[in-house]
Design an enzyme around this catalytic site. Sequence first.
Site, short mmCIF file in Angstrom:
data_model
loop_
_atom_site.label_atom_id
_atom_site.label_comp_id
_atom_site.label_asym_id
_atom_site.label_seq_id
_atom_site.Cartn_x
_atom_site.Cartn_y
_atom_site.Cartn_z
CG ASN A 245 -1.92 1.58 1.14
OD1 ASN A 245 -1.98 2.24 0.29
ND2 ASN A 245 -2.16 1.05 2.80
CD GLU B 118 -3.70 5.94 6.67
OE1 GLU B 118 -2.51 5.68 7.47
OE2 GLU B 118 -3.83 5.48 5.39
CG HIS C 145 -6.30 1.98 5.10
ND1 HIS C 145 -5.42 2.67 5.58
CD2 HIS C 145 -5.01 1.02 4.81
CE1 HIS C 145 -4.95 2.42 6.38
NE2 HIS C 145 -3.77 0.71 5.76
CE LYS D 66 0.02 3.48 4.84
NZ LYS D 66 0.03 4.06 5.76
CD GLU E 52 -6.02 -1.16 8.56
OE1 GLU E 52 -4.60 -0.69 7.88
OE2 GLU E 52 -7.35 -0.47 8.20
N GLY F 279 2.03 2.60 11.10
CA GLY F 279 2.96 3.96 10.54
C GLY F 279 3.61 4.55 12.32
CB SER G 51 5.00 -0.92 11.86
OG SER G 51 4.41 0.26 12.50
#
Length: 248
Positions: free
Chosen positions: A15, A101, A99, A17, A167, A173, A210
């Site tokens: 991904n 985000e 996701h 992003k 996730e 991150g 991560s």
Amino acid sequence: MTTPVSRPRPLLALNWKLNKTPAEAAAWAADLAAALTPGAAELAVLAPAIDLPALAAGLPPGVAYGGQDVSRHGAGAYTGEISAAMLRNVGATYVIVGHSERREYHSETDAVVAAKARQAQAGGLTPIVCVGERLDVRERGEHVDFTLDQLRASTEGVGENLIVAYEPVWAIGTGRTATADDAEEMAAAIRGALEGLYTARDFRVLYGGSVKPDNIASLCARPNVDGALVGGASLKVTDVIGLNDALK
């Protein structure tokens, strides 16, 4: 403990992003083609939609690609949206939906995620449905119930052709990674829930958060972790090669 009937090859869903112009994507694809040797993993690059034609022209054989989001609508007056048919027309086979985000920054609900997953499947794409808990939920010991409730709501009316990525939001991150035991606990629970919702028994359950070359092997060694949704380590070809080689 729920265990997959047959173990698929690990999938590394890369991904990017909000990174890489089409020119940068073309250069990345050329570097990958020059360095990649056959490994145990399957690779799929999840890139900004504008990068997909460059990837189609330059990726080595056998490496798939797809989008990072898809509209819940098939067509119409929805300015700025990308449909499943548009992604499929440029050769995409996968798309991420839900996701963390997107859920946080764009206020996507489970119902919206399910609608996007249905549209993805209707357009010939395999949705990678993301689920996972915040740190406060895990600290209360509610991570399993929370994530399975999110999974059920995010797959309402969705067919069996899907991948689920677990996730934990607290590990994305941040440099913090769930242990292999944490990932296995949730992957097994997710697989069990999927087997309660569908007749299929060959689902892929990925871990995301991560992921790096030095932890991918221990994660994928667990019986219910079928690969990873990779963020930061997807941007450098050297890291992708490291991930791939670690699974040989």
